[in-house]
Design an enzyme around this catalytic site. Structure first.
Site, PDB file in Angstrom:
ATOM      1  N   ASP A   1       0.219  -0.876   0.094  1.00 41.04           N
ATOM      2  CA  ASP A   1      -0.225   0.178   0.051  1.00 41.04           C
ATOM      3  C   ASP A   1       0.610   1.307   0.225  1.00 41.04           C
ATOM      4  OD1 ASP A   1      -2.575   1.283   0.148  1.00 41.04           O
ATOM      5  OD2 ASP A   1      -3.242   0.342   1.823  1.00 41.04           O
TER       6      ASP A   1
ATOM      7  N   TRP B   1      -3.306   3.648  -5.643  1.00 41.10           N
ATOM      8  CA  TRP B   1      -4.849   4.137  -6.085  1.00 41.10           C
ATOM      9  C   TRP B   1      -4.136   5.048  -7.353  1.00 41.10           C
ATOM     10  CZ3 TRP B   1      -2.356   6.760  -1.312  1.00 41.10           C
ATOM     11  CH2 TRP B   1      -3.117   5.512   0.450  1.00 41.10           C
ATOM     12  N   GLY B   2      -3.868   4.893  -8.289  1.00 38.56           N
ATOM     13  CA  GLY B   2      -3.086   5.677  -9.552  1.00 38.56           C
ATOM     14  C   GLY B   2      -2.497   6.926  -9.750  1.00 38.56           C
TER      15      GLY B   2
ATOM     16  N   ASP C   1     -10.424   3.024  -3.959  1.00 40.38           N
ATOM     17  CA  ASP C   1     -11.298   2.447  -2.281  1.00 40.38           C
ATOM     18  C   ASP C   1     -12.289   2.015  -3.930  1.00 40.38           C
ATOM     19  OD1 ASP C   1      -8.746   1.867  -1.727  1.00 40.38           O
ATOM     20  OD2 ASP C   1      -9.973   1.614   0.688  1.00 40.38           O
TER      21      ASP C   1
HETATM   22  C1  GAL Z   1      -6.428   0.750   1.312  1.00 40.31           C
HETATM   23  C2  GAL Z   1      -6.236  -0.073   0.166  1.00 40.31           C
HETATM   24  C3  GAL Z   1      -7.673  -0.872   0.406  1.00 40.31           C
HETATM   25  C4  GAL Z   1      -7.312  -1.458   1.854  1.00 40.31           C
HETATM   26  C5  GAL Z   1      -6.718  -0.635   2.812  1.00 40.31           C
HETATM   27  C6  GAL Z   1      -6.682  -1.483   4.323  1.00 40.31           C
HETATM   28  O1  GAL Z   1      -4.973   2.126   0.494  1.00 40.31           O
HETATM   29  O2  GAL Z   1      -6.552   0.850  -0.963  1.00 40.31           O
HETATM   30  O3  GAL Z   1      -7.761  -2.204  -0.340  1.00 40.31           O
HETATM   31  O4  GAL Z   1      -6.424  -2.169   1.801  1.00 40.31           O
HETATM   32  O5  GAL Z   1      -5.841   0.771   2.227  1.00 40.31           O
HETATM   33  O6  GAL Z   1      -6.125  -0.417   5.345  1.00 40.31           O
END
Ligand code: GAL
Length: 387
Positions: free
Chosen positions: A128, A163-164, A185
């Protein structure tokens, strides 16, 4: 160097339905459901735990520690179980100092974490973008983890999740990641699905063998349930979930299920295990689709055309055609074959096989005109044949 993601990865991820509420028993029962509900047979392979699996602090050697209540037997025992079922296991970390939910991230710990994951038998790492140091390029941080994984002694797929941001499409392939999230998301409603789909139409060309554009985990079958308030929403109707699955498949997105597969309905199972749709996604040439809009309804109706490896015993070329209507009224999609390189003068036409009805609906020359219900996607596997 081995190609680890010849086709878009397929699997399940804990985040959409369970959020923070993950544990060993849950993950084992998900592995059992992979077998019992036909997901393994349909090609699903990876079981991935997302954020919130570790203790809040590393141990004295700087190693990550699995949450003692959630995973009392550690991660290795769990991967052994999953491997014994012929499946693979994925885990989650972050380029920053912390994960999005505030657990330890891998920044400046990349190499020790990669070795730890290898020792645990991990096959896949979702990585992430939270708490990323502002003065270090994301590209370098993904490269760093890719390098660490390449040297950890085990084949581990690297799944980027930024996230692009930062024009990721332009540099991610070179960083050594095998898939990359390209949007914010998803949540369990039609508007979210529509928004992600439309935002990626022009990015299809960046998705290809060993580095796939990940349009986020599927919400098919969640139907307004789940324990994760970030994803929980109104749900969609069956037709909308079919459209979601069809478009993700056509766009070469990884197919990572997000619903609770232990309790999924027969309808949901039928969507997720539709072998005709999955075959388009897993086509060995991994070619991206292009988009052709309905000439008199440009904003609402479009076709995605994806050249397939085809069947060498005939002409050697098939096309997948998905026709999408995002409007709230029934609409026509007229696909002019001239636009896909098959003018009438070629003496060739297309036999349309419906991938949801599982039957041939006809042989067409010059054009195919198909009615599409609101939010519906009709998907065809088309064979080129002489008139
Ligand atoms: C976001 C991610 C999600 C999930 C989440 C967990 O940044 O886009 O898919 O992994 O974190 O905290």
């Amino acid at each position: 160097m081995a190609i680890l993601a010849k086709t878009p990865p397929m699997g399940w991820n804990s985040w959409n339905t369970f959020g923070n509420n993950i544990n060993e028993e849950l993950v084992k029962s998900i592995a059992d459901a992979f077998i019992q509900r036909g997901l393994k047979d349909a090609g699903y392979e990876y079981i991935v735990i997302d954020d919130c699996w570790s203790e809040k602090k590393r141990d004295n050697n700087g190693r990550l520690v699995p949450d003692k209540n959630k995973f009392p037997n550690g991660i290795k025992a769990l991967t052994d179980y999953i491997h014994s079922k012929g499946l693979k296991f994925g885990i989650y970390s972050c380029v920053g100092t912390h994960t999005c939910a505030g657990f330890p991230g891998s920044f400046e710990h990349e190499f020790v974490d990669a070795v730890t994951f290898a020792e645990w038998g991990v096959d896949y790492l979702k990585y992430d973008y939270c708490y990323k140091p502002r003065n270090v390029a994301g590209e370098d941080l993904y490269k760093r983890m890719a390098l660490a994984l390449r040297n950890c002694g085990r084949n581990i797929i690297l799944s980027a999740c930024n996230w692009g941001n930062d024009g990721v499409q332009k540099w991610i392939r070179e960083s050594g990641c095998h898939l990359y999230r390209s949007t914010g998301d998803i949540s369990d409603n039609w508007k979210s699905i529509e928004g992600i789909m439309l935002s990626q139409l022009n990015n299809a060309c960046f998705s290809g063998i060993d580095c796939w554009n990940d349009m986020d985990m599927l919400v098919v079958g969640m139907s307004g349930t789940g324990e994760n308030e970030h994803v929980l929403s109104t749900g969609c109707n069956e037709s909308e979930y079919k459209t979601h699955f069809s478009v993700w498949a056509m766009m070469n997105s990884p197919l990572m299920i997000g619903c609770d597969i232990r309790n999924m309905s027969e309808q949901t199972a039928a969507i997720l295990t539709n072998k005709d749709i999955i075959a388009l996604n897993q086509d060995i040439e991994g070619r991206a689709p292009y988009c052709i809009r309905q000439w008199n309804n440009l904003d609402n109706v479009f076709s995605l055309i994806k050249p397939l490896s085809g069947d060498a015993s005939t002409t050697g070329c098939d096309y997948a055609v998905a026709m999408v209507n995002i409007s709230d009224v029934k609409a026509e999609m007229s696909l002019q074959f001239f636009d896909i390189g098959l003018p009438y003068s070629s003496g060739l036409g297309l036999e349309f096989y419906d991938c949801w009805k599982h039957e041939v609906i006809g042989f067409f020359t010059e054009r195919a005109s198909i009615d599409i219900e609101p939010h519906e996607c009709r998907v065809f596997r088309c064979k080129v044949k002489k008139v």
